[in-house]
Design an enzyme around this catalytic site. Structure first.
Site, PDB file in Angstrom:
ATOM      1  N   TRP A  62       0.739  -1.205   0.004  1.00  0.00           N
ATOM      2  CA  TRP A  62       0.018   0.126  -0.137  1.00  0.00           C
ATOM      3  C   TRP A  62       0.734   1.266   0.020  1.00  0.00           C
ATOM      4  O   TRP A  62       2.141   1.203   0.411  1.00  0.00           O
ATOM      5  CB  TRP A  62      -1.151  -0.164   1.143  1.00  0.00           C
ATOM      6  CG  TRP A  62      -0.598  -0.150   2.700  1.00  0.00           C
ATOM      7  CD1 TRP A  62       0.470  -0.426   3.046  1.00  0.00           C
ATOM      8  CD2 TRP A  62      -1.451  -0.223   3.736  1.00  0.00           C
ATOM      9  NE1 TRP A  62       0.648  -0.460   4.435  1.00  0.00           N
ATOM     10  CE2 TRP A  62      -0.600  -0.433   4.949  1.00  0.00           C
ATOM     11  CE3 TRP A  62      -2.723  -0.328   3.988  1.00  0.00           C
ATOM     12  CZ2 TRP A  62      -1.189  -0.434   6.187  1.00  0.00           C
ATOM     13  CZ3 TRP A  62      -3.296  -0.007   5.228  1.00  0.00           C
ATOM     14  CH2 TRP A  62      -2.447  -0.337   6.335  1.00  0.00           C
ATOM     15  N   ASN A  63       0.206   2.528  -0.431  1.00  0.00           N
ATOM     16  CA  ASN A  63       1.033   3.486  -0.423  1.00  0.00           C
ATOM     17  C   ASN A  63       0.452   4.786   0.222  1.00  0.00           C
ATOM     18  O   ASN A  63      -1.135   4.648   0.450  1.00  0.00           O
ATOM     19  CB  ASN A  63       1.057   3.884  -1.933  1.00  0.00           C
ATOM     20  CG  ASN A  63       1.632   2.973  -3.089  1.00  0.00           C
ATOM     21  OD1 ASN A  63       2.752   2.657  -2.799  1.00  0.00           O
ATOM     22  ND2 ASN A  63       0.723   2.468  -3.841  1.00  0.00           N
ATOM     23  N   HIS A  70      -6.967  20.049  -6.582  1.00  0.00           N
ATOM     24  CA  HIS A  70      -7.102  20.380  -7.895  1.00  0.00           C
ATOM     25  C   HIS A  70      -6.054  19.696  -8.736  1.00  0.00           C
ATOM     26  O   HIS A  70      -5.467  20.444  -9.475  1.00  0.00           O
ATOM     27  CB  HIS A  70      -7.669  21.916  -7.973  1.00  0.00           C
ATOM     28  CG  HIS A  70      -8.713  22.193  -7.273  1.00  0.00           C
ATOM     29  ND1 HIS A  70      -9.872  22.657  -8.054  1.00  0.00           N
ATOM     30  CD2 HIS A  70      -8.943  22.376  -6.133  1.00  0.00           C
ATOM     31  CE1 HIS A  70     -10.897  23.014  -6.994  1.00  0.00           C
ATOM     32  NE2 HIS A  70     -10.184  22.937  -5.768  1.00  0.00           N
ATOM     33  N   HIS A  80     -15.163  26.466  -3.961  1.00  0.00           N
ATOM     34  CA  HIS A  80     -13.822  26.661  -4.646  1.00  0.00           C
ATOM     35  C   HIS A  80     -13.487  27.943  -5.041  1.00  0.00           C
ATOM     36  O   HIS A  80     -12.656  28.649  -4.699  1.00  0.00           O
ATOM     37  CB  HIS A  80     -13.769  25.890  -6.102  1.00  0.00           C
ATOM     38  CG  HIS A  80     -12.223  26.270  -6.669  1.00  0.00           C
ATOM     39  ND1 HIS A  80     -10.964  26.081  -5.964  1.00  0.00           N
ATOM     40  CD2 HIS A  80     -12.005  26.125  -7.897  1.00  0.00           C
ATOM     41  CE1 HIS A  80      -9.885  26.405  -6.703  1.00  0.00           C
ATOM     42  NE2 HIS A  80     -10.423  26.254  -7.971  1.00  0.00           N
ATOM     43  N   HIS A 209     -15.104  30.188 -13.387  1.00  0.00           N
ATOM     44  CA  HIS A 209     -15.106  29.857 -12.051  1.00  0.00           C
ATOM     45  C   HIS A 209     -15.968  30.646 -11.772  1.00  0.00           C
ATOM     46  O   HIS A 209     -16.929  30.600 -10.584  1.00  0.00           O
ATOM     47  CB  HIS A 209     -13.866  29.915 -11.294  1.00  0.00           C
ATOM     48  CG  HIS A 209     -12.904  28.668 -11.798  1.00  0.00           C
ATOM     49  ND1 HIS A 209     -12.108  28.657 -12.822  1.00  0.00           N
ATOM     50  CD2 HIS A 209     -12.543  27.723 -10.794  1.00  0.00           C
ATOM     51  CE1 HIS A 209     -11.531  27.456 -12.613  1.00  0.00           C
ATOM     52  NE2 HIS A 209     -11.467  26.897 -11.789  1.00  0.00           N
TER      53      HIS A 209
HETATM   54  C1  23J Z   1      -7.216  28.397  -8.518  1.00  0.00           C
HETATM   55  C2  23J Z   1      -7.146  29.503  -9.159  1.00  0.00           C
HETATM   56  C3  23J Z   1      -7.502  29.749 -10.603  1.00  0.00           C
HETATM   57  C4  23J Z   1      -7.603  28.629 -11.379  1.00  0.00           C
HETATM   58  C5  23J Z   1      -7.910  27.372 -10.708  1.00  0.00           C
HETATM   59  C6  23J Z   1      -7.554  27.386  -9.480  1.00  0.00           C
HETATM   60  C7  23J Z   1      -8.304  26.156 -11.540  1.00  0.00           C
HETATM   61  O1  23J Z   1      -8.139  26.113 -12.709  1.00  0.00           O
HETATM   62  C8  23J Z   1      -8.831  25.064 -10.686  1.00  0.00           C
HETATM   63  O2  23J Z   1      -8.161  23.705 -10.734  1.00  0.00           O
HETATM   64  O3  23J Z   1      -9.900  25.162 -10.099  1.00  0.00           O
HETATM   65  S1  23J Z   1      -8.150  28.646 -12.869  1.00  0.00           S
HETATM   66 MN    MN Z   2     -10.293  23.008 -10.258  1.00  0.00          MN
END
Ligand code: 23J
Ligand code: MN
Length: 262
Positions: A62-63, A70, A80, A209
């Site tokens: 196992w690891n 993300h 997020h 986002h």
């Molecule tokens: C944090 C800031 C900007 C971005 C992102 C994360 C992502 O693309 C992500 O993986 O959610 S653009």
């Molecule tokens: Mn992301």
């Protein structure tokens, strides 16, 4: 037993439905997004072997793994982004599981992106898809088939220049249309994040986002094998790890696809 579920099992067994894996392999070489230097970087994937049938554990292997939430093929939860921070049920652990499955609308942008790595989806492209396949149903995943996942070399995948990364995404008006007029589940892309490479300089910055998560919508990044999906008629299953207060998670994304459609 529900006749639909019985039929699902039969169709899978007969090969009239197949399961397509939309997930990239996750390993120490998996690229991570590079943000401008003033922001803290996200750590990539690491794997530390605890034991492998040796004195640390003679009969088992196992690891221990570590990574930013993300990393690789991953899920973006509404929390997020600051615009989604006060939405109800906005974290990996609280999003209702019902939202981890939905029909997929796959928009073919391969030629456009081959001609222009900074290509942005506009409302007209969505309307073109809808003219052929009908209005995008509420609760759908909208997947941008750009061919970007063919860029297996991380340098080509990130495609960074002096003026920042160059990769395709969505124009703010298209994000607004999908979030507010179509009430989609979310947007899925082949690139490192749901926003275009140049999106830090858009108004608003990172519009996918900003607008999607502000509307409580979800995101999927670093998908592959979208070429194996029909434009309409597939179902996508994407369930993040149930990380308490999690903003995202690596995810195994599966599509159920009718075989005769392709
Ligand atoms: C944090 C800031 C900007 C971005 C992102 C994360 C992502 O693309 C992500 O993986 O959610 S653009
Ligand atoms: Mn992301």
């Amino acid at each position: 037993m529900s006749s639909v579920l019985k039929q699902l099992v039969e169709e899978l067994k007969a090969g009239r439905l197949k399961v397509v894996d939309l997930t990239q392999p996750l390993h120490p070489g998996t690229p991570v997004i590079h943000l401008p230097a003033q922001f803290e970087a996200s750590p990539g994937f690491t794997l530390r072997t605890i034991c492998r049938y040796d004195q640390a554990g003679p009969a088992w292997y196992w690891n221990a793994v570590a990574m930013g939430e993300h990393t690789g093929t991953h899920f973006d939860a509404p929390v997020h982004w600051i615009t989604g921070k006060d939405r109800p049920d906005n974290t990996c652990a609280t999003i209702p599981a019902r939202r981890f499955i939905g029909p997929a609308c796959v928009i073919d942008l391969v030629d456009e992106v081959a001609a222009d790595p900074d290509f942005l989806l506009k409302p007209a492209h969505i309307e073109r898809w809808e003219a052929d396949h009908g209005v995008i149903a509420s609760g759908s995943w909208v997947l941008l088939w750009t061919g970007w996942s063919k860029r297996q070399d991380p340098k080509a995948f990130l495609n960074e220049a002096e003026d920042g990364p160059h990769s395709p995404g969505l124009a703010p008006e298209a994000v607004s249309m999908l979030a507010h007029e179509r009430d989609v589940l979310g947007v899925g892309v082949e690139t490192i994040g749901t926003d275009a490479g140049q999106a830090a300089g858009f108004d608003p910055p990172f519009p996918c986002h900003h607008i999607m998560h502000g509307a409580g919508k979800l995101g999927l990044a670093s998908l592959c094998h979208l070429d194996q999906l029909p434009p309409a008629g597939a179902i996508v299953i994407a369930a993040p790890l149930k990380i308490v207060d999690g903003s995202g998670s690596p995810v195994r994304v599966l599509a159920i696809v009718p075989t005769e459609a392709h």
